[in-house]
Design an enzyme around this catalytic site. Structure first.
Site, PDB file in Angstrom:
ATOM      1  N   VAL A 156       2.827   1.608  -1.635  1.00  0.00           N
ATOM      2  CA  VAL A 156       3.531   2.159  -0.472  1.00  0.00           C
ATOM      3  C   VAL A 156       3.440   1.178   0.695  1.00  0.00           C
ATOM      4  O   VAL A 156       2.451   0.467   0.831  1.00  0.00           O
ATOM      5  CB  VAL A 156       2.949   3.552  -0.106  1.00  0.00           C
ATOM      6  CG1 VAL A 156       1.475   3.472   0.304  1.00  0.00           C
ATOM      7  CG2 VAL A 156       3.776   4.229   0.995  1.00  0.00           C
ATOM      8  N   SER A 157       4.484   1.138   1.502  1.00  0.00           N
ATOM      9  CA  SER A 157       4.517   0.316   2.709  1.00  0.00           C
ATOM     10  C   SER A 157       4.363  -1.159   2.336  1.00  0.00           C
ATOM     11  O   SER A 157       5.136  -1.646   1.512  1.00  0.00           O
ATOM     12  CB  SER A 157       3.426   0.809   3.675  1.00  0.00           C
ATOM     13  OG  SER A 157       3.572   0.234   4.936  1.00  0.00           O
ATOM     14  N   SER A 158       3.360  -1.856   2.849  1.00  0.00           N
ATOM     15  CA  SER A 158       3.185  -3.259   2.444  1.00  0.00           C
ATOM     16  C   SER A 158       3.053  -3.362   0.919  1.00  0.00           C
ATOM     17  O   SER A 158       3.520  -4.339   0.311  1.00  0.00           O
ATOM     18  CB  SER A 158       1.947  -3.855   3.131  1.00  0.00           C
ATOM     19  OG  SER A 158       1.927  -5.254   3.017  1.00  0.00           O
TER      20      SER A 158
END
Ligand SMILES: *[C@@H]1O[C@H](CO)[C@@H](O)[C@H](O)[C@H]1NC(C)=O
Length: 315
Positions: free
Chosen positions: A135-137
């Protein structure tokens, strides 16, 4: 399951034999990414391998502790690689350097690819069933790994990420605000050209892709979801319009779009959901077929059958 070399390292750690920090030389790793390997007590024969790159300000141990993948590995028998970013300013991944965005050139993606290759050598893992999610990065790194190392992965699932190459910038682990804030847009053809440049000469099948994004994401603008669809629909030749749209799946307000008829690309757009997007473990397990046992489970062999064989050397 465990080779002699690995077993020697495990013996003194009897109380925590399953989670091991790998400190041996595991191959080319110019940015010094570190990792933990999780091996369940009863790994499946020829087990699937899951890579879980963490979010910014996180670590491999945080991902092990706070996400359900290791607990689920106890049940399903796959192994998990938990890499940690070496960039101490914000512990995000290097998604920007030309090294990380090029096959075997360097950057964090090469360190992680080396972890995968090492684990394939040292453990009884199925090289055709290697998966990546985050998730995200970690969702951004999922995109980058699929782009720079298409021959290593069968599939990826990116939550709140950006297209492979969107963070391209001058240096390692640069935060690309233009990309995060949704100001980097390209045509499908442009995204595809940049993807092909990440692994020059690669002619094999592309890993299949699953995407999740909240349309109220205040950190990684939802424009990036639509750009990811442009990129992967071009790479997987699914057509850019969904074949099927299902509302309220897997939960109220989430819309599932399926591209093409071969199950190679699906996206979930979550109405009203911010960057703090909930896990969808059941959907990821289904997509990767992590709960499948036997010869007919989804793997890179399936990809080769679906995408018309394999012409390149690295497939
Ligand atoms: C990685 O570690 C080696 C050995 O400690 C060091 O020489 C090198 O500069 C490090 N690389 C980075 C990018 O920090």
């Amino acid at each position: 399951m465990v080779s002699l070399r690995s077993l020697a390292g495990l013996v003194p750690l009897a109380y925590a034999a399953s989670l091991q920090e790998i400190t041996t030389d595991f191959g080319p790793n110019p940015t010094n990414v570190t990792f933990y390997l999780y091996v369940p007590d009863a790994p499946a024969a020829h087990a699937p391998l899951l890579v879980y790159p963490h979010w910014c300000h996180g670590s491999g141990l945080d991902a092990y502790n706070n996400k359900p993948w290791a607990r689920l590995a106890d049940e399903l028998g796959y192994l998990v690689i938990y890499p940690s970013s070496p960039w101490t300013a914000d512990h995000c991944w290097d998604l920007s350097s030309s090294d990380t965005l090029t096959h075997d050139a360097g950057g964090d993606s090469l360190g992680i690819a080396s972890m995968v290759r090492w684990t394939l050598r040292e453990y009884d893992v199925d090289p055709d069933r290697v998966f990546v999610t985050g998730v995200s990065s970690g969702g951004m790194m999922t995109n980058v790994l699929l782009g720079s190392y298409p021959e290593l992965f069968a599939a990826g699932s990116a939550f709140a990420g950006v297209p492979a190459g969107c963070y391209a910038g001058d240096g390692y682990a640069v935060w690309n605000a233009d990309c995060a804030e949704g100001r980097v847009t390209h045509t499908s053809a442009e995204w595809l050209a940049s993807l092909k440049a990440m692994s020059p000469g690669y002619n094999g099948p592309r890993p299949k892709v699953q995407l999740f994004h909240g349309d109220a994401d205040e950190i990684v603008n939802v424009v990036n979801y639509h750009e990811e669809i442009k990129l992967w629909s071009a790479a997987l030749k699914t057509g850019s319009e969904p074949k099927k749209v299902t509302e309220d799946t897997p939960q109220a307000g989430w819309t599932k779009s399926t591209y093409g008829s071969k199950g190679l690309l699906e996206g979930f757009l979550a109405a009203g959901v911010t960057h703090n997007i909930p896990d969808q473990v059941d959907e990821v397990v289904r997509f990767f077929e992590l709960d499948c046992v036997g010869k007919s489970c989804f793997s890179r062999k399936t990809l080769k059958a679906l995408q018309g064989g394999c012409k390149g050397k690295r497939c």
